[in-house]
Design a protein around this motif. Structure first.
Motif, PDB file in Angstrom:
ATOM      1  N   ASP A 250       0.817  -1.224   0.000  1.00  0.00           N
ATOM      2  CA  ASP A 250       0.000   0.000   0.000  1.00  0.00           C
ATOM      3  C   ASP A 250       0.843   1.263   0.000  1.00  0.00           C
ATOM      4  N   ASP A 251       2.147   1.096  -0.191  1.00  0.00           N
ATOM      5  CA  ASP A 251       3.066   2.226  -0.161  1.00  0.00           C
ATOM      6  C   ASP A 251       3.041   2.943  -1.514  1.00  0.00           C
ATOM      7  N   GLU A 252       2.809   4.243  -1.511  1.00  0.00           N
ATOM      8  CA  GLU A 252       2.742   5.029  -2.740  1.00  0.00           C
ATOM      9  C   GLU A 252       4.035   5.806  -2.999  1.00  0.00           C
ATOM     10  N   SER A 253       5.147   5.238  -2.556  1.00  0.00           N
ATOM     11  CA  SER A 253       6.431   5.952  -2.628  1.00  0.00           C
ATOM     12  C   SER A 253       7.098   5.867  -3.992  1.00  0.00           C
ATOM     13  N   TRP A 254       6.481   5.174  -4.960  1.00  0.00           N
ATOM     14  CA  TRP A 254       7.155   4.966  -6.240  1.00  0.00           C
ATOM     15  C   TRP A 254       6.288   5.467  -7.403  1.00  0.00           C
ATOM     16  N   PRO A 255       6.113   6.785  -7.520  1.00  0.00           N
ATOM     17  CA  PRO A 255       5.352   7.325  -8.649  1.00  0.00           C
ATOM     18  C   PRO A 255       6.118   7.138  -9.957  1.00  0.00           C
ATOM     19  N   LEU A 256       5.376   7.119 -11.050  1.00  0.00           N
ATOM     20  CA  LEU A 256       5.954   6.962 -12.380  1.00  0.00           C
ATOM     21  C   LEU A 256       5.757   8.242 -13.172  1.00  0.00           C
ATOM     22  N   ALA A 257       6.642   8.485 -14.121  1.00  0.00           N
ATOM     23  CA  ALA A 257       6.514   9.687 -14.959  1.00  0.00           C
ATOM     24  C   ALA A 257       7.185   9.442 -16.301  1.00  0.00           C
ATOM     25  N   LEU A 258       6.648  10.114 -17.317  1.00  0.00           N
ATOM     26  CA  LEU A 258       7.282  10.092 -18.634  1.00  0.00           C
ATOM     27  C   LEU A 258       8.487  11.016 -18.595  1.00  0.00           C
ATOM     28  N   SER A 259       9.662  10.465 -18.879  1.00  0.00           N
ATOM     29  CA  SER A 259      10.890  11.235 -18.776  1.00  0.00           C
ATOM     30  C   SER A 259      11.165  11.989 -20.072  1.00  0.00           C
ATOM     31  N   PRO A 260      12.136  12.911 -20.065  1.00  0.00           N
ATOM     32  CA  PRO A 260      12.533  13.585 -21.312  1.00  0.00           C
ATOM     33  C   PRO A 260      13.071  12.622 -22.360  1.00  0.00           C
ATOM     34  N   TYR A 261      13.328  11.369 -21.961  1.00  0.00           N
ATOM     35  CA  TYR A 261      13.868  10.371 -22.879  1.00  0.00           C
ATOM     36  C   TYR A 261      12.779   9.500 -23.485  1.00  0.00           C
ATOM     37  N   ASN A 262      11.523   9.980 -23.384  1.00  0.00           N
ATOM     38  CA  ASN A 262      10.380   9.297 -24.006  1.00  0.00           C
ATOM     39  C   ASN A 262      10.170   7.895 -23.457  1.00  0.00           C
ATOM     40  N   ALA A 263      10.434   7.722 -22.180  1.00  0.00           N
ATOM     41  CA  ALA A 263      10.231   6.444 -21.516  1.00  0.00           C
ATOM     42  C   ALA A 263       9.589   6.683 -20.163  1.00  0.00           C
ATOM     43  N   VAL A 264       8.784   5.714 -19.719  1.00  0.00           N
ATOM     44  CA  VAL A 264       8.180   5.808 -18.389  1.00  0.00           C
ATOM     45  C   VAL A 264       9.181   5.258 -17.376  1.00  0.00           C
TER      46      VAL A 264
END
Length: 432
Positions: A250-264
């Motif tokens: 249940d830990d939400e410490s690892w958000p994801l994002a689209l990087s400047p390198y066109n990868a999640v």
């Protein structure tokens, strides 16, 4: 020069050969029709977005802009630009792009059959089909095909084999490490090892020089710096523990994002990201050492007339490619196609004995891992990306695929070590 028939292999009658070819062609066509049909589904159709990405930047380059597509080696951009021009530009080139890669896919399959064994062809057909349409909509089938052909020509055309590795390195970098095991049996003496090295140097240096002359040092080196600056991509093996925790706690410490390198990527600064990047760096260094160690074993223990030579080189190549994929902080789904060539050629080369059973295990495992990869992308992409926590079933498939890659790397390395052992008699006893 075609490979002579193995004593244990019966020469097929013309009728039997025709039936085999017909069955392989039928399998190829049916699997490709199914894969093409899947592109009509909403869950899959976004795979084609990469072709639009290429087109966007190629069109801008035609307009005179510079500093674009720096993540790709210059010769790779030349190939893409050639396809773009051939396809007539933005609105019409997608069909030409896909057709080119479909024909390249078929060309590898046909080449494998021409070497005298249907098993390698069937494996290639099933392995590439298992990965779905991504192999037609991204660039990586080109270096994969070049490596497959280099493996096929190891002995019959060693200079060509080395040149193909040099060309593969010019368009995608990673094949450069494969020249190390291909130096066997001895690059210091006249023979196939030296000719492979010569072909690699001539082609590689020629394309490097052309890149420098046309684009300069900074642009020629940009793919390396681009890769080194990237973060922890979610599909990578080093990211697996964090993706597991992100989904199954249940830990939400690892958000994801689209990087400047066109990868999640897992957002930098999240717990464990820095540690996993260090792990990736250490594993990458280990991959180089693995390539050098396996090469040293081949040079020391296997001479030119040893029947283990080709098998040992192919297994070493497979180990290095597996290790490159496992260690990388990025693992885009199309990377899986890199693995097909060495195993397909092992199925062509290894005709009998216990080793053939091991090669069948490798082949079955790769088809399965290819299918799992297609489940993760495109079918399971939205579940893996779910916020704030990932979806359990989709992430479980990703974890299973990555664990399978690690196990397969260990398995292949054990085989490579045993085949390149000093005691040739014991190797024959184990694998003959």
């Amino acid at each position: 020069m075609s490979q002579p028939p193995h004593p244990d292999q019966r020469v097929p009658s013309p009728t039997a050969e025709f039936e085999t070819i017909a069955a392989l062609v039928f399998t190829f066509l049916v699997t490709r029709i199914v894969v093409a049909a899947s592109m009509r589904l909403e869950a899959v159709s976004f795979v084609a977005n990469d072709v639009g990405y290429y087109a966007h930047y190629l069109e801008r380059m035609l307009g005179g802009e510079t500093g674009l597509m720096v993540e790709y080696p210059v010769p790779a951009v030349w190939i893409l630009m050639g396809l773009y021009r051939l396809g007539g530009g933005w609105e019409t080139w997608t069909a030409v792009f896909v057709l080119f890669f479909l024909l390249l896919d078929a060309a590898v399959a046909a080449s494998l059959y021409r070497r005298g064994r249907a098993a390698g062809t069937l494996f290639w057909i099933l392995f590439t089909a298992a990965q779905g349409p991504i192999i037609w909509y991204r660039f990586d089938l080109i270096p994969a095909a070049l490596v497959a052909w280099a493996c096929l020509f190891l002995l019959s055309r060693p200079g060509v084999a080395g040149g193909l590795i040099g060309l593969g390195a010019a368009v995608k970098l990673w094949p450069a490490l494969l020249i190390a095991p291909m130096l066997a049996p001895d690059p210091l003496r006249a023979g196939p090892g030296r000719r492979r090295l010569g072909g690699f140097v001539v082609v590689g240096l020629s394309l490097a020089a052309a890149s420098l002359v046309t684009s300069g040092w900074e642009r020629s080196a940009s793919p390396v710096t681009w890769q080194s600056d990237r973060g922890l991509q979610i599909e990578s093996v080093p990211a697996t523990p964090l993706m597991f925790l992100r989904t199954f706690t249940d830990d939400e410490s690892w958000p994801l994002a689209l990087s400047p390198y066109n990868a999640v990527e897992v957002v930098a600064g999240s717990p464990g990201v820095s540690a996993m990047l260090l792990v990736s760096t250490a594993l990458t260094a280990g991959t180089v050492l693995l390539a050098l160690w396996l090469t040293w074993r081949l040079l020391r223990n296997v001479d030119r007339d040893d029947p283990r030579l080709v098998t040992g080189i192919l297994l070493a190549v497979l180990c290095v490619v597996l290790a490159l994929i496992v260690s990388n902080k990025t693992l885009s789904p199309q990377y899986m196609v890199w693995l097909g060539g060495p195993v397909a050629v092992l199925l062509v080369h290894v005709r009998s004995g216990a080793l053939l059973r091991h090669v069948h295990v490798l082949a079955a495992a790769l088809v399965s891992l290819g299918a799992l990869t297609q489940v993760t992308y495109p079918w399971g992409t939205y579940g893996i990306l779910a916020m704030p926590l990932g979806s359990g079933p989709e992430t479980a498939v990703l974890v299973l695929r990555n664990v399978g890659l690690v196990i397969l790397t260990g398995y292949a390395t054990v085989l490579a070590v045993r085949v390149s052992a000093r005691n040739a008699g014991r190797v024959a006893e184990d694998f003959g």
